[in-house]
Design a protein around this motif. Sequence first.
Motif, mmCIF file in Angstrom:
data_model
loop_
_atom_site.group_PDB
_atom_site.id
_atom_site.type_symbol
_atom_site.label_atom_id
_atom_site.label_comp_id
_atom_site.label_asym_id
_atom_site.label_seq_id
_atom_site.Cartn_x
_atom_site.Cartn_y
_atom_site.Cartn_z
ATOM 1 N N ASP A 168 -7.088 51.240 -9.622
ATOM 2 C CA ASP A 168 -6.867 52.657 -9.926
ATOM 3 C C ASP A 168 -7.070 53.496 -8.678
ATOM 4 O O ASP A 168 -8.116 53.425 -8.032
ATOM 5 C CB ASP A 168 -7.828 53.142 -11.011
ATOM 6 N N THR B 25 -2.623 52.247 -11.034
ATOM 7 C CA THR B 25 -2.465 53.569 -11.622
ATOM 8 C C THR B 25 -2.793 54.648 -10.603
ATOM 9 O O THR B 25 -3.682 54.494 -9.766
ATOM 10 C CB THR B 25 -3.372 53.758 -12.850
ATOM 11 N N PRO C 224 2.747 52.225 -20.734
ATOM 12 C CA PRO C 224 1.847 51.462 -19.871
ATOM 13 C C PRO C 224 1.654 50.017 -20.302
ATOM 14 O O PRO C 224 1.563 49.112 -19.454
ATOM 15 C CB PRO C 224 0.538 52.249 -19.949
#
Length: 298
Positions: free
Chosen positions: A100, A70, A58
């Motif tokens: 996210d 993500t 990552p």
Amino acid sequence: MSERRKVSFIGLGVMGGAIARHIALAGHELTIYNRSPERARKWSDDNPGLVHRIAANPAHAAQDAEVVITCVGNDDDLSEVVLGPNGVFRMLKKGATFIDHTTVSARIARQISVEARDLRIHCVDAPMTGSQIGAEQGTLTLMCGGRDEAIEAARPVMEAYSARIVHVGKAGSGQIAKMANQICIAGNVAALAEAVRFAQASHLDMDKVYEAISGGAAQSWQMDNRWQTMNADQFDFGFAIDWMRKDLGLSLDEGRGLGVSLPVAALIDQFFADIQAQGGGRLDTSAIIKRLPKKGIS
């Protein structure tokens, strides 16, 4: 398209893989990372010409990125990917944007937001709804938590794979909205299962019943997309029961913290647990109908 960005996408599951494809097709420079390297390589092979690079971890994915997205499994996965020793925040530069799409607790979303603020990184928690079909068609709905400027920084990329972007409120608010969404879906699919079994036991023409009731107040996405498949005992697609139980667990935990009773959600969570006990955890949530016997149905 909007201005070309350097975008890194982490988590190439059913939803993530489709989203990453839309990002690349929109003209952005795409870096990918997946915990299982073979999945990243397969995605690259299946989408020739769309990947700029495959990252080793990552942090490597975040290096030089303007936007990192993500879409992983749960709180622990997200914490490791973002805050771990080789996490995104080790390398993501000041002024970059972090988005996210994982469905996680509001707690971890708020924690990541605080870390991002200290690093001067725009941060958005943006769980989604719309199913695998929505991801493939680029018509997802995103429920976003974060500061106004963070949402606007993320919007040009998120528009590549969504039909609706709703800024719900401050950090963690997107996750709370997603919990409300899952509570509604659980109740809807459980009631639909009972309606299907009821109509079957009455030996009615199932197509005619659907035609009659789908145009009124009973209509729902679940009815339009799952009535026929539930009637045909087809459950090998869509959102898995294992994931729904994870999401309902988050909702029930949050409800306890708020002092809010969620008796229907708790009951349906146990219905899903029954299907898990039968080995059906990877089946679509509409498999909840399997716990209802077929009375008088040949």
